[in-house]
Design a protein around this motif. Sequence first.
Motif, PDB file in Angstrom:
ATOM      1  N   TYR A  94      -8.059  -6.149  20.813  1.00  0.00           N
ATOM      2  CA  TYR A  94      -8.090  -4.907  21.570  1.00  0.00           C
ATOM      3  C   TYR A  94      -9.102  -3.951  20.951  1.00  0.00           C
ATOM      4  CZ  TYR A  94      -3.626  -6.384  23.578  1.00  0.00           C
ATOM      5  OH  TYR A  94      -2.629  -7.073  24.229  1.00  0.00           O
ATOM      6  N   CYS A  95      -9.836  -3.280  21.804  1.00  0.00           N
ATOM      7  CA  CYS A  95     -10.739  -2.212  21.385  1.00  0.00           C
ATOM      8  C   CYS A  95      -9.981  -0.890  21.438  1.00  0.00           C
ATOM      9  CB  CYS A  95     -11.941  -2.168  22.323  1.00  0.00           C
ATOM     10  SG  CYS A  95     -13.129  -0.876  21.965  1.00  0.00           S
ATOM     11  N   LYS A  96     -10.242  -0.040  20.480  1.00  0.00           N
ATOM     12  CA  LYS A  96      -9.578   1.275  20.421  1.00  0.00           C
ATOM     13  C   LYS A  96     -10.596   2.345  20.101  1.00  0.00           C
ATOM     14  CE  LYS A  96      -5.951   3.598  17.682  1.00  0.00           C
ATOM     15  NZ  LYS A  96      -6.624   4.220  16.550  1.00  0.00           N
ATOM     16  N   ALA A  97     -10.423   3.495  20.733  1.00  0.00           N
ATOM     17  CA  ALA A  97     -11.270   4.648  20.456  1.00  0.00           C
ATOM     18  C   ALA A  97     -10.388   5.840  20.116  1.00  0.00           C
ATOM     19  CB  ALA A  97     -12.152   4.968  21.657  1.00  0.00           C
ATOM     20  N   ASP A  98     -10.763   6.547  19.072  1.00  0.00           N
ATOM     21  CA  ASP A  98     -10.056   7.766  18.663  1.00  0.00           C
ATOM     22  C   ASP A  98     -10.958   8.952  18.956  1.00  0.00           C
ATOM     23  OD1 ASP A  98      -8.802   6.222  15.617  1.00  0.00           O
ATOM     24  OD2 ASP A  98      -8.037   6.181  17.670  1.00  0.00           O
ATOM     25  N   SER A  99     -10.408   9.928  19.657  1.00  0.00           N
ATOM     26  CA  SER A  99     -11.212  11.105  19.954  1.00  0.00           C
ATOM     27  C   SER A  99     -11.151  12.096  18.797  1.00  0.00           C
ATOM     28  CB  SER A  99     -10.711  11.763  21.242  1.00  0.00           C
ATOM     29  OG  SER A  99      -9.524  12.491  20.979  1.00  0.00           O
ATOM     30  N   VAL A 100     -12.000  13.088  18.860  1.00  0.00           N
ATOM     31  CA  VAL A 100     -12.021  14.117  17.824  1.00  0.00           C
ATOM     32  C   VAL A 100     -10.755  14.957  17.847  1.00  0.00           C
ATOM     33  CG1 VAL A 100     -14.526  14.206  17.690  1.00  0.00           C
ATOM     34  CG2 VAL A 100     -13.322  15.647  19.342  1.00  0.00           C
ATOM     35  N   THR A 101      -9.998  14.881  18.947  1.00  0.00           N
ATOM     36  CA  THR A 101      -8.719  15.593  19.048  1.00  0.00           C
ATOM     37  C   THR A 101      -7.550  14.657  18.771  1.00  0.00           C
ATOM     38  OG1 THR A 101      -8.649  15.175  21.428  1.00  0.00           O
ATOM     39  CG2 THR A 101      -9.630  17.255  20.696  1.00  0.00           C
ATOM     40  N   SER A 102      -7.859  13.457  18.209  1.00  0.00           N
ATOM     41  CA  SER A 102      -6.843  12.479  17.808  1.00  0.00           C
ATOM     42  C   SER A 102      -6.163  11.781  18.974  1.00  0.00           C
ATOM     43  CB  SER A 102      -5.784  13.109  16.897  1.00  0.00           C
ATOM     44  OG  SER A 102      -6.377  13.611  15.721  1.00  0.00           O
ATOM     45  N   ARG A 103      -6.712  11.851  20.169  1.00  0.00           N
ATOM     46  CA  ARG A 103      -6.206  11.024  21.269  1.00  0.00           C
ATOM     47  C   ARG A 103      -6.692   9.598  21.055  1.00  0.00           C
ATOM     48  NH1 ARG A 103      -6.214  13.221  27.290  1.00  0.00           N
ATOM     49  NH2 ARG A 103      -4.987  11.310  27.381  1.00  0.00           N
ATOM     50  N   GLN A 104      -5.852   8.655  21.462  1.00  0.00           N
ATOM     51  CA  GLN A 104      -6.183   7.254  21.293  1.00  0.00           C
ATOM     52  C   GLN A 104      -6.313   6.576  22.645  1.00  0.00           C
ATOM     53  OE1 GLN A 104      -3.143   5.553  18.799  1.00  0.00           O
ATOM     54  NE2 GLN A 104      -3.711   6.771  17.018  1.00  0.00           N
ATOM     55  N   TYR A 105      -7.324   5.747  22.768  1.00  0.00           N
ATOM     56  CA  TYR A 105      -7.564   4.994  23.992  1.00  0.00           C
ATOM     57  C   TYR A 105      -7.683   3.518  23.643  1.00  0.00           C
ATOM     58  CZ  TYR A 105      -8.891   9.660  25.602  1.00  0.00           C
ATOM     59  OH  TYR A 105      -8.900  10.990  25.901  1.00  0.00           O
ATOM     60  N   TRP A 106      -7.123   2.675  24.534  1.00  0.00           N
ATOM     61  CA  TRP A 106      -7.123   1.236  24.299  1.00  0.00           C
ATOM     62  C   TRP A 106      -7.772   0.507  25.465  1.00  0.00           C
ATOM     63  CZ3 TRP A 106      -5.508  -0.956  19.801  1.00  0.00           C
ATOM     64  CH2 TRP A 106      -4.708  -0.180  18.946  1.00  0.00           C
ATOM     65  N   GLY A 107      -8.443  -0.599  25.144  1.00  0.00           N
ATOM     66  CA  GLY A 107      -8.930  -1.495  26.168  1.00  0.00           C
ATOM     67  C   GLY A 107      -7.826  -2.433  26.616  1.00  0.00           C
ATOM     68  N   GLN A 108      -8.157  -3.318  27.550  1.00  0.00           N
ATOM     69  CA  GLN A 108      -7.155  -4.194  28.139  1.00  0.00           C
ATOM     70  C   GLN A 108      -6.886  -5.445  27.300  1.00  0.00           C
ATOM     71  OE1 GLN A 108     -10.286  -4.159  28.989  1.00  0.00           O
ATOM     72  NE2 GLN A 108     -10.945  -6.274  29.281  1.00  0.00           N
ATOM     73  N   GLY A 109      -7.732  -5.707  26.328  1.00  0.00           N
ATOM     74  CA  GLY A 109      -7.567  -6.862  25.463  1.00  0.00           C
ATOM     75  C   GLY A 109      -8.359  -8.064  25.938  1.00  0.00           C
ATOM     76  N   THR A 110      -8.785  -8.873  24.976  1.00  0.00           N
ATOM     77  CA  THR A 110      -9.503 -10.111  25.286  1.00  0.00           C
ATOM     78  C   THR A 110      -8.980 -11.203  24.351  1.00  0.00           C
ATOM     79  OG1 THR A 110     -11.694 -11.124  25.566  1.00  0.00           O
ATOM     80  CG2 THR A 110     -11.447  -9.585  23.725  1.00  0.00           C
ATOM     81  N   GLN A 111      -8.722 -12.371  24.923  1.00  0.00           N
ATOM     82  CA  GLN A 111      -8.121 -13.469  24.156  1.00  0.00           C
ATOM     83  C   GLN A 111      -9.191 -14.203  23.353  1.00  0.00           C
ATOM     84  OE1 GLN A 111      -4.729 -14.640  24.008  1.00  0.00           O
ATOM     85  NE2 GLN A 111      -5.596 -15.868  22.340  1.00  0.00           N
ATOM     86  N   VAL A 112      -8.882 -14.415  22.085  1.00  0.00           N
ATOM     87  CA  VAL A 112      -9.705 -15.258  21.223  1.00  0.00           C
ATOM     88  C   VAL A 112      -8.827 -16.410  20.752  1.00  0.00           C
ATOM     89  CG1 VAL A 112     -10.900 -15.406  19.005  1.00  0.00           C
ATOM     90  CG2 VAL A 112     -11.215 -13.396  20.469  1.00  0.00           C
ATOM     91  N   THR A 113      -9.283 -17.629  21.011  1.00  0.00           N
ATOM     92  CA  THR A 113      -8.540 -18.823  20.609  1.00  0.00           C
ATOM     93  C   THR A 113      -9.451 -19.704  19.776  1.00  0.00           C
ATOM     94  OG1 THR A 113      -7.217 -18.743  22.633  1.00  0.00           O
ATOM     95  CG2 THR A 113      -7.224 -20.813  21.398  1.00  0.00           C
ATOM     96  N   VAL A 114      -8.986 -20.037  18.570  1.00  0.00           N
ATOM     97  CA  VAL A 114      -9.753 -20.875  17.661  1.00  0.00           C
ATOM     98  C   VAL A 114      -8.995 -22.181  17.472  1.00  0.00           C
ATOM     99  CG1 VAL A 114     -10.870 -21.038  15.413  1.00  0.00           C
ATOM    100  CG2 VAL A 114     -10.577 -18.793  16.495  1.00  0.00           C
TER     101      VAL A 114
END
Length: 116
Positions: A94-114
């Motif tokens: 998952y990708c995550k972004a933190d704003s300067v006001t401490s809000r958090q945003y998440w992506g939808q996720g991507t599967q990695v299989t090894v």
Amino acid sequence: QVQLVESGGGLVQAGGSLRLSCAASGRIFSINVMGWYRQAPGKQRDLVASITRGGSTTYADSVKGRFTISRDNARDTVYLQMNSLEPEDTDVYYCKADSVTSRQYWGQGTQVTVSS
């Protein structure tokens, strides 16, 4: 609001490489830290790597020397280059972004299989 769209996951053999991308849109100016997390079913979501707008990076011990996080501020995109992949790296990332006001945003996720 900030929207995050991940890409680049997939299936790879042990020892192989993958590159994840996360493109941000919306209130880009508010983003400070961007990062990648991973989560297995039934487990908590753990930090893999993060990077500040200024380029300072943090890595989980388990990926140091194998993964590299980078950020293109002009394209509002963060990347995770994953080398020497191991079956233990199999997770949803998952990708995550933190704003300067401490809000958090998440992506939808991507599967990695090894595979071993």
